[in-house]
Design a protein around this motif. Structure first.
Motif, short mmCIF file in Angstrom:
data_model
loop_
_atom_site.label_atom_id
_atom_site.label_comp_id
_atom_site.label_asym_id
_atom_site.label_seq_id
_atom_site.Cartn_x
_atom_site.Cartn_y
_atom_site.Cartn_z
N GLU A 53 14.60 -23.63 26.34
CA GLU A 53 15.55 -23.47 25.24
C GLU A 53 16.51 -24.66 25.17
OE1 GLU A 53 17.53 -21.79 21.99
OE2 GLU A 53 15.60 -21.24 22.89
N MET A 54 16.86 -25.20 26.34
CA MET A 54 17.79 -26.33 26.37
C MET A 54 17.20 -27.57 25.71
SD MET A 54 19.27 -26.02 30.26
CE MET A 54 19.78 -24.44 30.93
N VAL A 55 15.91 -27.81 25.95
CA VAL A 55 15.30 -29.02 25.40
C VAL A 55 14.70 -28.79 24.01
CG1 VAL A 55 14.83 -29.96 27.68
CG2 VAL A 55 13.07 -28.64 26.54
N ARG A 56 14.39 -27.55 23.70
CA ARG A 56 13.83 -27.23 22.38
C ARG A 56 14.46 -25.94 21.88
NH1 ARG A 56 8.46 -27.68 20.30
NH2 ARG A 56 8.08 -29.50 21.60
N PRO A 57 15.72 -26.00 21.39
CA PRO A 57 16.40 -24.78 20.94
C PRO A 57 15.57 -24.01 19.91
CG PRO A 57 17.94 -26.61 21.01
CD PRO A 57 16.58 -27.19 21.23
N GLY A 58 15.49 -22.70 20.12
CA GLY A 58 14.74 -21.86 19.20
C GLY A 58 13.24 -21.84 19.45
N LEU A 59 12.79 -22.44 20.54
CA LEU A 59 11.36 -22.48 20.84
C LEU A 59 10.79 -21.08 20.99
CD1 LEU A 59 8.82 -24.19 21.75
CD2 LEU A 59 9.62 -23.78 24.09
N ASP A 60 9.70 -20.81 20.28
CA ASP A 60 8.93 -19.58 20.46
C ASP A 60 7.89 -19.87 21.53
OD1 ASP A 60 7.03 -17.52 20.32
OD2 ASP A 60 7.46 -17.13 18.21
N PHE A 61 8.16 -19.42 22.75
CA PHE A 61 7.37 -19.80 23.91
C PHE A 61 5.90 -19.37 23.74
CE2 PHE A 61 5.88 -19.19 28.33
CZ PHE A 61 6.16 -20.45 28.84
N GLU A 62 5.69 -18.13 23.36
CA GLU A 62 4.32 -17.63 23.24
C GLU A 62 3.57 -18.35 22.12
OE1 GLU A 62 3.17 -15.85 25.54
OE2 GLU A 62 5.11 -15.48 26.48
N ALA A 63 4.26 -18.63 21.02
CA ALA A 63 3.61 -19.35 19.92
C ALA A 63 3.25 -20.77 20.34
CB ALA A 63 4.52 -19.38 18.70
N GLU A 64 4.11 -21.40 21.16
CA GLU A 64 3.83 -22.75 21.64
C GLU A 64 2.61 -22.75 22.56
OE1 GLU A 64 4.17 -26.79 21.79
OE2 GLU A 64 5.30 -25.40 20.52
N ILE A 65 2.50 -21.73 23.40
CA ILE A 65 1.32 -21.63 24.27
C ILE A 65 0.05 -21.49 23.43
CG2 ILE A 65 0.14 -20.10 25.90
CD1 ILE A 65 2.78 -19.67 27.31
#
Length: 214
Positions: A53-65
């Motif tokens: 979250e710090m490096v990519r605010p709002g990151l959807d972790f599961e979607a990124e995977i």
């Protein structure tokens, strides 16, 4: 007397360095920056997902995977293989089995981690993940599952992990013998805390047969 030794996975059996470096590249940040943020999370008792979250605010972790799997379907991505095993794992597990202990692997991992571990032909009688159980450490239900899988009483189980919060303290509360491995950022930091006195602290898995025999 301990009859079954149960192991956490990440930074206990698996060196996660390559995973974090691949994540740094994926997120477009220098490796030292991402690793430093992970260390900060360990020191401040923040979830490791906070580093993302710090490096990519709002990151959807599961979607990124999911996107990563589409971009690199044949790569390891967020996973691991036998090259990521710490060098003391095979000799330690083999020595435990030869000494008469049952060996089980159970940690907070996605379902595909079980297949990756089973492909390594480790000397373990059972391998399970939190995702297939539907409960994660440090929840008491996870350690109840560990006891049921082991088929022995909690006091006959040693749980080995690199974290006080996820491994040592909840295992101790469940009546198991907690073993803290001083490895990885959480392991080194947590070994300095007063709560580590509730556990046996080791620096290598090869110490286990002697520790448990004693």
């Amino acid at each position: 007397m301990v009859r079954t030794v149960v192991f956490d996975v990440g930074e206990t059996l698996i060196d996660e360095s390559r995973i974090w470096l691949r994540w740094a590249e994926r997120l477009g940040v220098p490796p030292l920056t991402f690793l430093g943020l992970l260390g900060g999370c360990a020191a401040l008792d923040l979830p490791h997902r906070d580093a993302f979250e710090m490096v990519r605010p709002g990151l959807d972790f599961e979607a990124e995977i999911a996107r990563w799997a589409q971009d690199d379907p044949d790569g390891l991505r967020n996973g691991f293989d036998a090259d990521d095993l710490y060098p003391d794992v095979r000799p330690a597990l083999r020595a435990l089995r030869e000494a008469g202990f049952d060996v089980v692997i159970a940690g907070n991992q996605p379902p595909e981690a079980r297949a990756a571990l089973e492909a390594m032909s480790l000397p373990a009688s059972a391998i399970r993940t939190s995702d297939e159980w539907g409960v994660q450490k440090p929840e008491p239900g996870f350690f109840a599952k560990v006891a049921a899988l082991s088929g022995v009483e909690p006091e006959e189980i040693a749980y080995v992990g690199d974290r006080l919060d996820n491994d040592v303290l909840p295992a101790a509360d469940a009546g198991m013998r907690p073993i803290l491995l001083r490895r990885g950022p959480w392991g080194y930091l947590h070994a300095l805390r007063p709560e580590a006195a509730r556990a046996t602290v080791i620096d290598s898995l090869t110490e286990l047969p002697g520790v448990l025999a004693g």
